[in-house]
Design a protein around this motif. Structure first.
Motif, PDB file in Angstrom:
ATOM      1  N   LEU A   1      -7.145   8.134   0.494  1.00 41.03           N
ATOM      2  CA  LEU A   1      -6.759   7.093  -0.398  1.00 41.03           C
ATOM      3  C   LEU A   1      -6.575   5.931   0.316  1.00 41.03           C
ATOM      4  O   LEU A   1      -5.764   5.818   1.244  1.00 41.03           O
ATOM      5  CB  LEU A   1      -5.380   7.250  -1.392  1.00 41.03           C
ATOM      6  CG  LEU A   1      -4.889   6.080  -2.128  1.00 41.03           C
ATOM      7  CD1 LEU A   1      -5.968   5.689  -3.230  1.00 41.03           C
ATOM      8  CD2 LEU A   1      -3.829   6.414  -2.946  1.00 41.03           C
ATOM      9  N   GLU A   2      -7.623   5.212   0.347  1.00 44.76           N
ATOM     10  CA  GLU A   2      -7.689   3.836   1.283  1.00 44.76           C
ATOM     11  C   GLU A   2      -7.412   2.508   0.492  1.00 44.76           C
ATOM     12  O   GLU A   2      -7.310   2.654  -0.978  1.00 44.76           O
ATOM     13  CB  GLU A   2      -8.919   3.840   1.873  1.00 44.76           C
ATOM     14  CG  GLU A   2      -9.373   4.928   2.824  1.00 44.76           C
ATOM     15  CD  GLU A   2      -8.568   4.868   4.162  1.00 44.76           C
ATOM     16  OE1 GLU A   2      -8.058   4.098   4.640  1.00 44.76           O
ATOM     17  OE2 GLU A   2      -8.553   6.140   4.666  1.00 44.76           O
TER      18      GLU A   2
ATOM     19  N   VAL B   1      -6.100  -0.804  -4.120  1.00 42.00           N
ATOM     20  CA  VAL B   1      -4.795  -1.470  -3.465  1.00 42.00           C
ATOM     21  C   VAL B   1      -5.270  -2.822  -3.047  1.00 42.00           C
ATOM     22  O   VAL B   1      -4.237  -3.591  -3.371  1.00 42.00           O
ATOM     23  CB  VAL B   1      -4.199  -0.522  -2.694  1.00 42.00           C
ATOM     24  CG1 VAL B   1      -3.037  -1.031  -2.034  1.00 42.00           C
ATOM     25  CG2 VAL B   1      -3.890   0.747  -3.430  1.00 42.00           C
TER      26      VAL B   1
ATOM     27  N   PHE C   1       0.935  -0.966  -0.038  1.00 43.25           N
ATOM     28  CA  PHE C   1      -0.050  -0.006   0.084  1.00 43.25           C
ATOM     29  C   PHE C   1       0.769   1.324   0.174  1.00 43.25           C
ATOM     30  O   PHE C   1       0.664   2.315  -0.869  1.00 43.25           O
ATOM     31  CB  PHE C   1      -1.029   0.014   1.179  1.00 43.25           C
ATOM     32  CG  PHE C   1      -1.569   1.080   1.260  1.00 43.25           C
ATOM     33  CD1 PHE C   1      -2.796   1.515   0.567  1.00 43.25           C
ATOM     34  CD2 PHE C   1      -1.418   2.322   2.129  1.00 43.25           C
ATOM     35  CE1 PHE C   1      -3.757   2.551   0.233  1.00 43.25           C
ATOM     36  CE2 PHE C   1      -2.358   3.445   2.142  1.00 43.25           C
ATOM     37  CZ  PHE C   1      -3.401   3.458   1.306  1.00 43.25           C
TER      38      PHE C   1
ATOM     39  N   ILE D   1       0.543   9.009  -5.786  1.00 41.01           N
ATOM     40  CA  ILE D   1       0.731  10.694  -5.482  1.00 41.01           C
ATOM     41  C   ILE D   1       1.592  11.273  -6.497  1.00 41.01           C
ATOM     42  O   ILE D   1       1.484  12.454  -6.928  1.00 41.01           O
ATOM     43  CB  ILE D   1       1.328  10.690  -4.113  1.00 41.01           C
ATOM     44  CG1 ILE D   1      -0.069  10.383  -3.316  1.00 41.01           C
ATOM     45  CG2 ILE D   1       1.676  12.027  -3.904  1.00 41.01           C
ATOM     46  CD1 ILE D   1       0.282  10.288  -1.847  1.00 41.01           C
TER      47      ILE D   1
ATOM     48  N   ILE E   1      -9.338   3.435  -7.534  1.00 38.70           N
ATOM     49  CA  ILE E   1      -8.400   4.304  -8.019  1.00 38.70           C
ATOM     50  C   ILE E   1      -8.776   4.809  -9.564  1.00 38.70           C
ATOM     51  O   ILE E   1      -8.138   5.969 -10.058  1.00 38.70           O
ATOM     52  CB  ILE E   1      -6.999   3.921  -7.998  1.00 38.70           C
ATOM     53  CG1 ILE E   1      -6.564   2.856  -8.734  1.00 38.70           C
ATOM     54  CG2 ILE E   1      -6.709   3.728  -6.639  1.00 38.70           C
ATOM     55  CD1 ILE E   1      -5.245   2.171  -8.911  1.00 38.70           C
TER      56      ILE E   1
ATOM     57  N   ARG F   1       0.823   3.949  -3.085  1.00 40.98           N
ATOM     58  CA  ARG F   1       0.359   4.999  -2.708  1.00 40.98           C
ATOM     59  C   ARG F   1       1.461   6.207  -3.149  1.00 40.98           C
ATOM     60  O   ARG F   1       1.056   7.113  -3.825  1.00 40.98           O
ATOM     61  CB  ARG F   1       0.083   5.404  -1.138  1.00 40.98           C
ATOM     62  CG  ARG F   1      -0.749   6.746  -1.030  1.00 40.98           C
ATOM     63  CD  ARG F   1      -1.163   6.560   0.608  1.00 40.98           C
ATOM     64  NE  ARG F   1      -1.694   7.752   1.107  1.00 40.98           N
ATOM     65  CZ  ARG F   1      -1.622   8.875   1.068  1.00 40.98           C
ATOM     66  NH1 ARG F   1      -0.302   9.206   0.886  1.00 40.98           N
ATOM     67  NH2 ARG F   1      -2.249  10.022   1.419  1.00 40.98           N
TER      68      ARG F   1
END
Length: 86
Positions: A29-30, A74, A10, A18, A35, A14
């Motif tokens: 963003l979990e 994710v 993750f 970004i 996405i 992530r």
């Protein structure tokens, strides 16, 4: 990054997301965030993202075997591309 835990995957994904989209840093963003639907990446970035996943997982992602749903979150990316399957 084979045999990596969810948290490490993750964090790596992530960071890439970004970097690809500065607005992603301000989004929540979990692991279960879609996405694609949330427009964190677009269709052109998706190709780059797949190449990044191949590099990180050490596995090829063949177009004929690709299920777009496995690239939406994710969690699904981890389960399909990073988790070892028997």
């Amino acid at each position: 990054m084979p045999d990596t835990d969810r948290a490490a995957v993750f964090a790596t994904l992530r960071a890439w997301l970004i970097n690809a989209n500065a607005d992603a840093a301000t989004l929540r963003l979990e692991p279960d965030t879609d996405i694609i639907e949330s427009r964190i990446i677009d269709s052109l970035q998706l190709v780059e993202f797949i190449l990044f996943l191949e590099e990180q997982s050490g596995r090829a992602i063949l177009a004929e075997d690709l299920d777009p749903d496995t690239l939406r979150t994710v969690d699904s990316i981890y389960e399909c591309h990073f988790q070892r399957h028997p």
